[in-house]
Design a protein around this motif. Structure first.
Motif, PDB file in Angstrom:
ATOM      1  N   PRO A 116       0.823  -1.211   0.000  1.00 36.13           N
ATOM      2  CA  PRO A 116       0.000   0.000   0.000  1.00 36.13           C
ATOM      3  C   PRO A 116       0.857   1.261   0.000  1.00 36.13           C
ATOM      4  CG  PRO A 116       0.006  -1.029   2.166  1.00 36.13           C
ATOM      5  CD  PRO A 116       0.728  -1.961   1.238  1.00 36.13           C
ATOM      6  N   ARG A 117       0.360   2.277  -0.631  1.00 35.99           N
ATOM      7  CA  ARG A 117       1.052   3.572  -0.644  1.00 35.99           C
ATOM      8  C   ARG A 117       0.870   4.235   0.720  1.00 35.99           C
ATOM      9  NH1 ARG A 117       4.727   4.739  -3.740  1.00 35.99           N
ATOM     10  NH2 ARG A 117       4.211   6.905  -3.589  1.00 35.99           N
ATOM     11  N   PRO A 118       1.859   4.980   1.205  1.00 34.32           N
ATOM     12  CA  PRO A 118       1.731   5.643   2.505  1.00 34.32           C
ATOM     13  C   PRO A 118       0.612   6.677   2.508  1.00 34.32           C
ATOM     14  CG  PRO A 118       3.994   5.737   1.689  1.00 34.32           C
ATOM     15  CD  PRO A 118       3.146   5.210   0.580  1.00 34.32           C
ATOM     16  N   ALA A 119      -0.022   6.828   3.653  1.00 34.35           N
ATOM     17  CA  ALA A 119      -1.064   7.844   3.817  1.00 34.35           C
ATOM     18  C   ALA A 119      -0.402   9.220   3.928  1.00 34.35           C
ATOM     19  CB  ALA A 119      -1.877   7.554   5.071  1.00 34.35           C
ATOM     20  N   ASP A 160      10.121  -7.226   4.188  1.00 33.05           N
ATOM     21  CA  ASP A 160       9.036  -7.626   3.280  1.00 33.05           C
ATOM     22  C   ASP A 160       8.849  -9.140   3.273  1.00 33.05           C
ATOM     23  OD1 ASP A 160       8.471  -5.025   2.618  1.00 33.05           O
ATOM     24  OD2 ASP A 160       9.484  -5.080   0.679  1.00 33.05           O
ATOM     25  N   ASP A 161       9.930  -9.888   3.477  1.00 35.31           N
ATOM     26  CA  ASP A 161       9.825 -11.345   3.557  1.00 35.31           C
ATOM     27  C   ASP A 161       9.361 -11.779   4.943  1.00 35.31           C
ATOM     28  OD1 ASP A 161      10.522 -14.076   2.316  1.00 35.31           O
ATOM     29  OD2 ASP A 161      11.605 -14.107   4.231  1.00 35.31           O
ATOM     30  N   PHE A 162       9.920 -11.164   5.970  1.00 36.20           N
ATOM     31  CA  PHE A 162       9.624 -11.546   7.354  1.00 36.20           C
ATOM     32  C   PHE A 162       8.175 -11.253   7.744  1.00 36.20           C
ATOM     33  CE2 PHE A 162       9.591 -10.570  11.935  1.00 36.20           C
ATOM     34  CZ  PHE A 162      10.114 -11.754  12.445  1.00 36.20           C
ATOM     35  N   LEU A 163       7.694 -10.066   7.373  1.00 41.01           N
ATOM     36  CA  LEU A 163       6.326  -9.663   7.714  1.00 41.01           C
ATOM     37  C   LEU A 163       5.718  -8.918   6.525  1.00 41.01           C
ATOM     38  CD1 LEU A 163       4.200  -9.645   9.957  1.00 41.01           C
ATOM     39  CD2 LEU A 163       5.170  -7.515  10.775  1.00 41.01           C
ATOM     40  N   PRO A 164       5.189  -9.674   5.554  1.00 42.25           N
ATOM     41  CA  PRO A 164       4.617  -9.050   4.359  1.00 42.25           C
ATOM     42  C   PRO A 164       3.509  -8.051   4.714  1.00 42.25           C
ATOM     43  CG  PRO A 164       4.797 -11.425   4.072  1.00 42.25           C
ATOM     44  CD  PRO A 164       5.106 -11.134   5.506  1.00 42.25           C
ATOM     45  N   TRP A 165       3.347  -7.031   3.881  1.00 41.69           N
ATOM     46  CA  TRP A 165       2.371  -5.970   4.113  1.00 41.69           C
ATOM     47  C   TRP A 165       0.944  -6.491   4.249  1.00 41.69           C
ATOM     48  CZ3 TRP A 165       3.589  -1.321   5.606  1.00 41.69           C
ATOM     49  CH2 TRP A 165       4.842  -0.815   5.293  1.00 41.69           C
TER      50      TRP A 165
END
Length: 141
Positions: free
Chosen positions: A23-26, A63-68
């Motif tokens: 997701p794009r940042p707010a 990104d691998d450890f805790l994907p968005w």
């Protein structure tokens, strides 16, 4: 031809949803942003410089450890819910042999109010190939 275009569109359009990135940042409203006063320079205390290779390696590992898109399960405890937030982790990175960056990701005990419960096996150390931007190996996963 019109029929073919419609068919092509109807097949490819749903695929777009599968290819979404993080997701794009707010962003704050223009009014709120206008109230921010930037300093002339950053204070020495607390200032850190994170080099580009180190930043990209840490981002790749996280990104691998805790994907968005990973979410806690419905009956998750408050601790489990906390551990699904990226800001609940600290990252340490260090250059390794030529072309490798080591990145360790581990929970911050103060962020999730872990108390006296030891958190074992919740972190990982990554060996990142910073030439091809790929994960070479993971320890502690």
């Amino acid at each position: 031809m019109k029929r073919f275009s419609l068919l092509l569109w109807s097949v490819s359009f749903p695929a777009c949803f599968l290819l979404q990135g993080p997701p794009r940042p707010a962003h704050a409203s223009r009014e709120e942003a206008a109230q921010v006063q930037f300093p002339v320079g950053f204070a020495e205390e607390g200032r850190q410089t994170i080099r580009g290779n180190m930043l990209r390696a840490a981002q790749l590992a996280m990104d691998d450890f805790l994907p968005w898109d990973r979410k806690p399960h419905k009956e998750a405890t408050p601790l489990e819910q906390c551990l699904y937030r990226r800001e609940a982790y600290d990252v340490t990175a260090a250059p390794g042999p030529e072309g490798i960056m080591f990145v360790s990701i581990f929970p911050n005990a103060h962020e999730c109010d872990i108390g006296s419960a030891p958190i074992i096996d919740l972190g990982a150390t990554y060996a990142i190939d910073i030439r091809a931007w790929r994960i070479l190996a993971i320890q502690g996963e």
